[in-house]
Design a protein around this motif. Structure first.
Motif: not given
Length: 464
Positions: A294-296, A427-432, A286-290, A279-282
């Motif tokens: 929506a979330g997890l 902790a790695l993706h607090p924005e999600v 997704l961020a890299a491809e703009s 999930a973290a990799y995805f």
């Protein structure tokens, strides 16, 4: 509730925004929801539950699944799903809300592309070509590419105002994003262009090129691939010549559609290390491809209605019961009424009644399904004991209570492991944004089950 570790405090749910599902479903600007993630995490059930909930909230929804297990059809009361959207009976919302569902037929979708973009005679030649039949049935990336083709077709029809996509069960979550470009690259590759060159040259020059140029490589390729196979490929390429550009064009259009503001990606994962790593990799891809994330959705999260009783205390109480000792006491009566004392002093049965070793000292908050089963078993056991108080030190009661305490200790270890795994991700993706869906006691197999999952998806997250 169990005390948070420093790691949890740094990256727990309190540190990330809550994923609110209903506003996404109610937003008429949201036209596509893509449920993605690794295999076996509940993407199909999540997609179906979102479809049911959106339809009953007034949207005209179609759910596109690529699940070979056909669970979606069964849960919606449909005998079988195919490449044509079918209306789901029993789902009706306000303002004309309806639900349709379909299952991707990969080969049929490929056939439809050929039939739509080739003259009848050429289309027939392509459909009957052995290489095409192999390509359309199982070429690497074809399923993912055809899922995107079907998505483009559904969006172009404009018959539904919301399309929910259940992505293919790929070995890697990235296959879904890579497939359109990968298949387009294959069709635009040097090998295909070389095979296509005679058809483009045409006439005698083309035949001369075919006889000279192809003979130079046919010896080697014929040994590797087989002469008949190579001939089938050449025939296929000649017939598909006019369609190659269309594949690339549609792949690019689908990619732009996925990047559009009207699309929302939901990454679905289980609270397990491998699933959340994927999930973290995805999320990063997704961020890299703009692409709009929506979330997890953290699926199948376990809970307990007796979380105040730690694994350590439950295990210690079980050991005390096994050894016939009085369990550790705490302030107040936190045990289950009716469970007899287990003490080395038979003349003082009331002392063990105050013990915190009874696992039913649960908070009044609504328990999870698993916790309900756990507490129900405890209460039933306690009720049985109330009717049989003939002895204060019944060894069978002690054995059963100790076993129940050990089960609770194991459950609390599972909860702690899931929390640590989740907290590493946050902790790695607090924005999600994150929402948690409680594990259910059984499989979802009908509309009522899908509605229950939808309620859990949309429930406000417990931040206590």
């Amino acid at each position: 509730m169990a005390e948070k570790t420093p790691e949890a405090a740094a990256g727990g749910l309190d540190a990330v925004p809550a994923l609110e599902i209903d506003p996404i479903l109610d937003d008429r600007g949201t036209r596509i929801i893509v449920c993605c993630g690794s295999g076996g995490v509940g993407k199909t059930t999540t997609a179906a539950a979102l479809g049911v909930r959106a339809a009953e909230r007034g949207r005209r929804v179609v759910v596109l699944t690529i699940d070979p297990a056909r669970r979606l059809a069964q849960s919606m009361g449909i005998d079988a799903l195919d490449n044509t959207p079918r209306k789901v009976d029993g789902v009706k919302g306000s303002d004309g809300g309806e639900l349709h569902a379909m299952m991707l037929d990969m080969k049929r979708t490929f056939d439809e592309i050929v039939e739509a973009h080739a003259e009848p005679a050429r289309a027939r030649a392509i459909l009957e070509n052995p290489f095409y039949q192999s390509l359309s049935a199982g070429f690497a990336g074809t399923q993912e590419y055809m899922a995107m083709e079907k998505l483009g077709q559904l969006r172009a029809r404009d018959e539904w105002d919301l399309i929910v996509v259940d992505t293919p069960p790929s070995r890697s979550a990235l296959d879904f994003l890579d497939a359109p470009k990968r298949l387009g690259s294959f069709l635009d590759g040097k090998f295909i262009k070389l095979l296509m060159a005679p058809a483009k040259v045409g006439g005698r020059a083309g035949m001369k090129f075919l006889n000279v140029g192809m003979s130079m490589m046919s010896g080697t390729l014929g040994k590797l691939l087989g002469g008949q196979f190579l001939g089938d490929v050449q025939t296929f390429v000649a017939a598909m010549d006019t369609m190659f550009g269309g594949f690339r064009t549609r792949a690019d259009a689908t990619y732009r559609l996925l990047q559009a503001p009207g699309t929302a990606f939901l990454v679905v994962a289980a609270p397990e290390r491998d699933a959340l790593r994927e999930a973290a990799y995805f999320v990063e891809r997704l961020a890299a491809e703009s692409m709009p994330l929506a979330g997890l959705v953290l699926n199948r999260v376990h809970g307990s209605g007796a979380a105040r009783l730690s694994a350590e205390r439950a295990r210690a109480a079980a050991e005390n019961l096994d050894e016939g000792r009085m369990v550790d006491q705490g302030d107040g009566k936190t045990g289950l009424r009716g469970v007899p004392a287990m003490s080395s002093e038979p003349s003082h049965p009331a002392t063990a009644a105050d013990s915190p070793a009874r696992p039913s000292a649960a908070p009044e908050a609504a328990p999870t399904a698993d916790a309900t089963e756990e507490r129900s078993s405890t209460v039933e056991h306690g009720s049985a004991v109330e009717h049989d108080n003939s002895t204060d030190t019944d060894p069978e009661i002690a054995r059963l209570t100790a076993g129940l305490l050990r089960l609770h200790a194991e459950r609390m270890r599972v909860l702690a492991r899931e929390q640590r795994t989740r907290d590493r991700f946050t902790a790695l993706h607090p924005e999600v944004a994150v929402t948690e869906v409680t594990a259910l006691p059984g499989d979802v197999h009908d509309l009522a089950g899908l509605r229950a999952v939808g309620e859990l998806l949309a429930s406000p997250r417990d931040r206590s």
